[in-house]
Design an enzyme around this catalytic site. Structure first.
Site, PDB file in Angstrom:
ATOM      1  N   GLY A   4       0.688  -1.106   0.113  1.00  0.00           N
ATOM      2  CA  GLY A   4      -0.039   0.027   0.050  1.00  0.00           C
ATOM      3  C   GLY A   4       0.932   1.229   0.052  1.00  0.00           C
ATOM      4  O   GLY A   4       0.809   2.143  -0.902  1.00  0.00           O
ATOM      5  N   GLU A  42       7.324   3.978   4.066  1.00  0.00           N
ATOM      6  CA  GLU A  42       7.813   5.143   4.621  1.00  0.00           C
ATOM      7  C   GLU A  42       8.975   5.782   4.210  1.00  0.00           C
ATOM      8  O   GLU A  42       9.668   6.074   5.005  1.00  0.00           O
ATOM      9  CB  GLU A  42       7.119   4.856   5.955  1.00  0.00           C
ATOM     10  CG  GLU A  42       8.259   3.736   6.760  1.00  0.00           C
ATOM     11  CD  GLU A  42       7.866   2.516   6.538  1.00  0.00           C
ATOM     12  OE1 GLU A  42       7.226   2.199   5.912  1.00  0.00           O
ATOM     13  OE2 GLU A  42       8.474   1.734   7.635  1.00  0.00           O
ATOM     14  N   GLU A  78       1.949   6.196   6.494  1.00  0.00           N
ATOM     15  CA  GLU A  78       3.301   6.377   6.220  1.00  0.00           C
ATOM     16  C   GLU A  78       3.844   7.491   6.775  1.00  0.00           C
ATOM     17  O   GLU A  78       4.904   7.733   7.187  1.00  0.00           O
ATOM     18  CB  GLU A  78       3.044   6.324   4.759  1.00  0.00           C
ATOM     19  CG  GLU A  78       2.567   5.058   4.062  1.00  0.00           C
ATOM     20  CD  GLU A  78       3.105   3.904   4.487  1.00  0.00           C
ATOM     21  OE1 GLU A  78       4.239   3.716   5.060  1.00  0.00           O
ATOM     22  OE2 GLU A  78       2.234   2.880   4.267  1.00  0.00           O
ATOM     23  N   TYR A 115       0.372  -4.812  13.432  1.00  0.00           N
ATOM     24  CA  TYR A 115      -0.205  -3.490  13.035  1.00  0.00           C
ATOM     25  C   TYR A 115      -1.539  -3.554  14.082  1.00  0.00           C
ATOM     26  O   TYR A 115      -1.546  -2.268  14.690  1.00  0.00           O
ATOM     27  CB  TYR A 115      -0.848  -3.544  11.773  1.00  0.00           C
ATOM     28  CG  TYR A 115       0.199  -3.523  10.814  1.00  0.00           C
ATOM     29  CD1 TYR A 115       1.010  -4.660  10.385  1.00  0.00           C
ATOM     30  CD2 TYR A 115       0.362  -2.297  10.012  1.00  0.00           C
ATOM     31  CE1 TYR A 115       1.617  -4.616   9.215  1.00  0.00           C
ATOM     32  CE2 TYR A 115       1.316  -2.314   8.756  1.00  0.00           C
ATOM     33  CZ  TYR A 115       1.871  -3.420   8.473  1.00  0.00           C
ATOM     34  OH  TYR A 115       2.781  -3.430   7.420  1.00  0.00           O
TER      35      TYR A 115
END
Ligand code: BES
Ligand code: ZN
Length: 630
Positions: free
Chosen positions: A299, A302, A327, A410
């Site tokens: 997706g 960073e 990010e 996460y």
């Protein structure tokens, strides 16, 4: 501060990491970042022995050869070695090393050790007193960090594209350095690319237009003066254009994507402000984003100063900008304070997911943040189930070497921090987290280190508080501690009411979906029974064109349900999807469900994969290989 740091270099090398060396003042970064030598900070995925000799700066000078799919040139490494240290060990993976010299051009002896899968091979260089070493090398066409896209796989279809993806340990396939998240390095680079293409990297972009570099070539230069873990060094080369979004934010994309990208990203500058108001100044200068072709395997990634994004987040309604919040949040959790090793990955992803949700709340209000947290709860429950239930070892936050924890890092990680917030109170918790980022800025961190910091600064021996928080159960235990704070969204409850009506026999056309965002669709599709009659699937598809939805989140969730029902009419749309999108998050569930459907699904999976595999990033292909070979 600088002279003190230089004097302290030997101490740093030995692992002494006094907190005073951290950049306590926002804005300042240490020239040489400390390494940790506590047992739990040992990184088994690197060959480096940083306590003996470590890299402090990487200077790359590389030519990008699209014809051969090779990066060729030199990496000049600054080395800080113990007195008497004879050699330095670097990580490499499939690099073609031709020679190694000191910075005067004198040859240094070197040897490549045996290669291990994933980990690659150690490159040992005899220092002979050198403080800078020059590795002459090429990254081979199959380099696992690099994806070379032919023009057909771009939006413009005219020019090729190249990007890198370093996390977790892929960058050693194009940079010979000490590739561990606990060994921070500053870096500079010069990339030479064919005329007509732009090169960008995750650092200050010193030559936005490039400069002449011989016939048919242009060079682009970059500098990162803050020490970063090497997985954050990233490049992209393609037909790119730039548009400012705000004073310190902007977007790079292929020209034909720029309008849609800029529309979707309109709130980016404000997001940086909201993030800063939460946890302190953004320390990296610019915050730009790069929208990649759909082959990008994640997706987002960073990369400092330049977040990499999948184009699939663009749905025209800005409903997936939590990806940008995520990010961006890594600019603190991950890029400033970094997991010392990958088994501590939840320190990056869990903190970031929590921070992401706080940014979403600050930007769009409590209801939006609660909605996303509520959806995440469902995803976590599914993941725990997939892992084997609440007792499964892979549901631990602090992982084991080599294990994959998927979304648990996460969501369980972010639930942990939300629970801390709830028990300590938001004001106290936010002040603590801000101070934590400052105390550990530009340093590696471990689970044990975080818990020790929290105990030292907040708990201070308060036994009742300690018992309430259940820190060790969260960090080291399986499943979910019973103090986990679950949030429930009213908007999603309304979706659930409609789902019930439909499941009870209501008409698809009666569903009120006009203002549904990605999240509401995902809740609806996710809560439909896994077994449905073909005519009901057909009715939904006819009403909402789900098989051909331009929203990749919605389309992939729908296709997963269709596969679970062996619903043939969706197969062409499924095959088209498997051939056009490279995002592992979408692909893995689809292939997994195909495999779960026996011969029917496996035949479809294998047929599609034969032609699609070559369009996937090496990390995606590895994940799908593993699924299909089960
Ligand atoms: N750092 C990750 C991407 C990553 C994870 C790369 C593991 C390599 C190995 C990135 O920040 C991320 O988490 N992306 C998510 C975003 C989502 C949680 C909003 C993604 O890619 O879906
Ligand atoms: Zn992340």
């Amino acid at each position: 501060m600088r002279t003190f740091l230089t004097a302290a270099c030997a101490a740093l090398l030995l692992g002494a990491a006094p907190a005073v060396l951290a950049a306590a003042q926002p804005g300042a970064a240490p020239a040489v970042a400390p390494i940790l030598t506590t047992p739990e900070a040992r990184d088994v995925m690197t060959y480096a022995r940083p306590e003996i000799a470590r890299v402090t700066h990487v200077d790359l000078d590389l030519e990008v050869d699209f014809q051969e799919q090779i990066l060729r040139g030199t990496a000049t490494l600054s080395v800080l070695a113990q007195p008497g240290a004879k050699e330095i060990i670097l990580d490499t993976d499939s690099l073609a090393v031709t020679r190694v010299t000191d910075d005067q051009g004198r040859a240094l002896a070197w040897s490549l050790g045996a290669a291990e899968p994933e980990k690659g091979a150690p490159l040992t260089v005899q220092l002979n007193g050198a403080q800078r070493i020059v590795v002459h090398y090429a990254a081979r066409p199959g380099a696992s960090a690099l994806q070379w896209l032919p023009p057909q796989m771009t939006a413009g279809k005219q020019k090729p594209f190249l990007f890198s993806q370093g996390q977790a340990i892929l960058n050693r396939s194009w940079i010979p350095t000490q590739d561990s998240p606990g060994i921070r390095q500053t870096w500079t680079a010069r990339l030479v690319v064919p005329e007509g293409l732009m090169a960008v990297m995750s650092a200050d972009r010193l030559t936005p237009e490039g400069e002449p570099a011989g016939a048919g070539r242009r060079a682009f230069r970059f500098a990162m003066d803050k020490p970063v873990p090497p997985y954050l060094i990233a490049l992209a080369v393609g037909d790119l254009a730039f548009r400012p979004l705000g004073p310190r934010t902007g977007v790079y994309a292929e020209p034909s994507m720029l309008d849609r990208a800029a529309y979707e990203l309109a709130d980016t500058e404000k997001m940086v402000e909201v993030a800063e108001a939460l946890y302190g100044p953004y320390r990296w200068g610019r915050y730009d984003v790069l929208v990649l072709p759909p082959a990008f395997p994640y997706g987002g990634m960073e990369n400092p100063t330049l977040t990499f994004l999948t184009p699939t987040f663009i749905t025209g309604d800005r409903s997936n900008v939590n990806l940008v919040a995520h990010e961006l949040a890594h600019s603190w959790s991950g890029n400033l304070v970094t997991n010392a090793t990958w088994p501590d990955g939840w320190l990056n992803e869990g903190f970031t997911s929590y921070f992401e949700n706080r940014i979403m709340e600050g930007m769009y209000g409590r209801a939006r943040a609660v909605l996303e947290a509520d959806l995440d709860w469902d995803i976590l429950m599914r993941e725990i189930e997939l892992a084997g239930g609440m007792e499964a070892p892979t549901t631990r936050l602090r992982g084991d070497d080599g294990e994959e924890s998927g979304q648990i890092d996460y969501i369980k990680g972010s639930l942990f921090l939300r629970t801390l917030e709830t028990i300590l109170g938001r004001e106290r918790w936010d002040a603590y987290l801000t101070s934590y980022f400052n105390r550990h800025a530009f340093q590696p961190q471990t689970t044990a280190g975080f818990l020790a910091d929290l105990r030292a600064h907040e708990i201070k021996g308060d036994k009742a508080l300690e018992a309430k928080l259940q820190l060790d159960a969260w960090a080291y235990g399986t499943g979910l501690p019973d103090n986990a704070v679950r949030l429930r969204s009213e908007a999603l409850a309304a979706v659930d009411a409609q789902t019930r009506a439909f499941v009870a026999g209501g008409k698809a056309a009666a569903l009120k979906t006009a203002d549904w965002s990605t999240q509401e669709w995902l809740r609806f599709i996710g809560n439909l029974p896994r077994q449905m009659a073909a005519d009901r699937l057909a009715e939904l598809d006819a009403a909402f064109n789900l098989s051909r939805s331009p929203n990749a989140y919605v389309r992939s969730a729908w296709l997963e349900l269709a596969i679970a029902n062996r619903w043939e009419p969706a197969v062409p749309a499924l095959e088209a999807f498997l051939h056009s999108v490279g995002r592992t998050l979408f692909l893995r569930p689809l292939y997994r469900e195909l495999v779960a459907q026996g011969n029917w699904g496996r035949a479809i999976a294998e047929r599609a994969y034969r032609t699609a595999r070559g369009t996937y990033h090496a990390s995606t292909a590895a994940a799908i290989d593993a699924l299909l070979n089960k």
